[in-house]
Design a protein around this motif. Sequence first.
Motif, PDB file in Angstrom:
ATOM      1  N   ARG A  58       1.256  -1.468  -0.277  1.00 55.71           N
ATOM      2  CA  ARG A  58      -0.188  -0.111   0.183  1.00 55.71           C
ATOM      3  C   ARG A  58       0.773   0.943  -0.532  1.00 55.71           C
ATOM      4  O   ARG A  58      -0.106   2.352   0.096  1.00 55.71           O
ATOM      5  CB  ARG A  58      -0.720   0.313   1.340  1.00 55.71           C
ATOM      6  N   GLN A  59       2.174   1.375  -0.195  1.00 56.40           N
ATOM      7  CA  GLN A  59       2.509   3.251   0.304  1.00 56.40           C
ATOM      8  C   GLN A  59       4.017   2.091  -0.624  1.00 56.40           C
ATOM      9  O   GLN A  59       5.266   0.946   0.098  1.00 56.40           O
ATOM     10  CB  GLN A  59       3.049   2.844   1.290  1.00 56.40           C
ATOM     11  N   VAL A  60       4.332   3.360  -1.510  1.00 54.86           N
ATOM     12  CA  VAL A  60       5.223   3.213  -2.443  1.00 54.86           C
ATOM     13  C   VAL A  60       6.547   4.033  -2.837  1.00 54.86           C
ATOM     14  O   VAL A  60       5.819   4.917  -2.247  1.00 54.86           O
ATOM     15  CB  VAL A  60       5.226   1.686  -4.382  1.00 54.86           C
ATOM     16  N   GLN A  61       7.231   3.917  -3.066  1.00 58.85           N
ATOM     17  CA  GLN A  61       8.196   5.642  -3.250  1.00 58.85           C
ATOM     18  C   GLN A  61       9.043   4.937  -4.986  1.00 58.85           C
ATOM     19  O   GLN A  61       9.697   3.588  -4.849  1.00 58.85           O
ATOM     20  CB  GLN A  61       9.776   5.356  -2.626  1.00 58.85           C
ATOM     21  N   LEU A  62       8.819   5.310  -5.598  1.00 57.52           N
ATOM     22  CA  LEU A  62       9.488   5.248  -7.096  1.00 57.52           C
ATOM     23  C   LEU A  62      10.101   6.392  -7.122  1.00 57.52           C
ATOM     24  O   LEU A  62      10.599   7.142  -6.940  1.00 57.52           O
ATOM     25  CB  LEU A  62       7.403   6.498  -8.249  1.00 57.52           C
ATOM     26  N   GLU A  71       5.176   7.518 -17.298  1.00 60.95           N
ATOM     27  CA  GLU A  71       5.262   6.653 -15.952  1.00 60.95           C
ATOM     28  C   GLU A  71       4.837   6.284 -14.926  1.00 60.95           C
ATOM     29  O   GLU A  71       4.457   5.201 -14.784  1.00 60.95           O
ATOM     30  CB  GLU A  71       6.998   5.689 -16.395  1.00 60.95           C
ATOM     31  N   GLN A  72       4.825   7.628 -14.463  1.00 60.61           N
ATOM     32  CA  GLN A  72       4.379   7.771 -12.647  1.00 60.61           C
ATOM     33  C   GLN A  72       3.086   7.475 -11.955  1.00 60.61           C
ATOM     34  O   GLN A  72       2.207   6.706 -11.992  1.00 60.61           O
ATOM     35  CB  GLN A  72       5.000   8.965 -12.740  1.00 60.61           C
ATOM     36  N   GLN A  87      -0.387   5.131  -1.009  1.00 60.57           N
ATOM     37  CA  GLN A  87       0.248   6.322  -0.601  1.00 60.57           C
ATOM     38  C   GLN A  87       1.635   5.843  -1.610  1.00 60.57           C
ATOM     39  O   GLN A  87       1.980   4.889  -2.034  1.00 60.57           O
ATOM     40  CB  GLN A  87       0.776   6.833   0.679  1.00 60.57           C
ATOM     41  N   ILE A  88       1.917   7.287  -2.271  1.00 58.96           N
ATOM     42  CA  ILE A  88       2.818   7.062  -3.588  1.00 58.96           C
ATOM     43  C   ILE A  88       4.079   7.566  -2.976  1.00 58.96           C
ATOM     44  O   ILE A  88       3.107   9.146  -3.660  1.00 58.96           O
ATOM     45  CB  ILE A  88       2.350   6.745  -5.668  1.00 58.96           C
TER      46      ILE A  88
END
Length: 441
Positions: A58-62, A71-72, A87-88
């Motif tokens: 549920r939580q990622v950092q690109l 892409e994002q 959450q991103i």
Amino acid sequence: MTEQIVVELTELPAAERWGNHGLSFESELVKLHLKNDDECPLRQIQKAARQLSALGIRQVQLHGHHWQLAEQWAFAQGFATTQGDYQIQWAPMEASGHEELLARDSAFRWLKEVTHLGPEQCTPTVLAERALTYLQQVAGDAIAYEWLQGEELLEQGWIGLHGVGRASQHPPVMLVVDFNPSGESDEPYEVALVGKGITFDSGGYSLKSSEGMLTMKADMGGAATVTAALALAIQRGLDKRVQLILCCAENLVSGEAYKLGDVLTYRNGVTVEVVNTDAEGRIVLADGLLKAAEINPPLLIDAATLTGAAVAALGREFNALFALDDEAAQKALAASVAEQDPLWRLPLALWHQHSCPSAYADTANSRAVKGGGAGGASNAAGFLSRFVPNQGKGWLHFDLAASFNSSGNALWDTGATAQGVQTIAHLLCEYSADEDAKRDA
């Protein structure tokens, strides 16, 4: 799983990958490996994001320089959950791109939240209130509005919206929003937007099955789409006057409900025999289009979850476009390509106005056969074309086949997709630029 996962995008092949979506895992780092095949890279990214979401992440950092705007955003669409509990942390990029991501995310989350509310949580009044509040938050003092409700609609001749909504204890509402950033009262309108806001559709006396009724809280998708599109366009810098009209109602059964065989006489004199109370969207949109025609806008866009025929023709990945104006249609298709927001044009000609004949009125609101018969989406668009000015010049009708999924798939979680929002926002801004160029020429 609650910890934040770092996701990198790479064009290098994976030594070992999970499944067939190009994902490899290294502790708390996930690498998304783009495959060199026939599928669009953005679809690959969206599918991979969907797989990560399905794992409970549920939580990622690109992270990394490969994460550009497109892409994002593709990742965000696949990673989004029905309940919005994700959450991103966006990858660094230039300020304009970051602002665009935030604007899209705001419109996307608002649309999904309001669409997923239950029908008792999102009545016609609540839908109109939430749309107005959101636009006021985005545009502040540039927003003015007119609110017509219940018997006021009948008194002013908006018989379609009143007729569909009168069976409910929650009265129908026509919300007319005026976005006027200049503040000048004589500033001309450049665009009008009209949205179908049926907050629950039982089908009326043409009653739906339980299965067919289950997702009808999402029949206000047109109203949500044009509201979110206007909000996104404003955040992109829209500086021209726009009118937004939301036609909000519940289509229920009661002793007050409109009935098969009723004949409605609209403000422009067109008479309509009701042969299917489940073809209510075009009945309320007719009022909205007539309201918009009062300002004679150069560009008039309506959006609605209008026909199952559009879904049958295009599936759930393309919205349908109808227009009598080829130039306007080409601009809409170009906007969809620029936004990577799939849209496909279906046939519409003036003779479609006569595809639903009636012995008792100028037209019927459908054909008295299951599903409206062959060409049902074009026939519905033909019905609407009776209520637009200038023989359809500058008019675009979006039948939102791709705006909602009743169950999750490889690209989307269950529920609203917000497809169509970016295309309409693009049209609002680009049309504005076109008009400036004409004035300067």
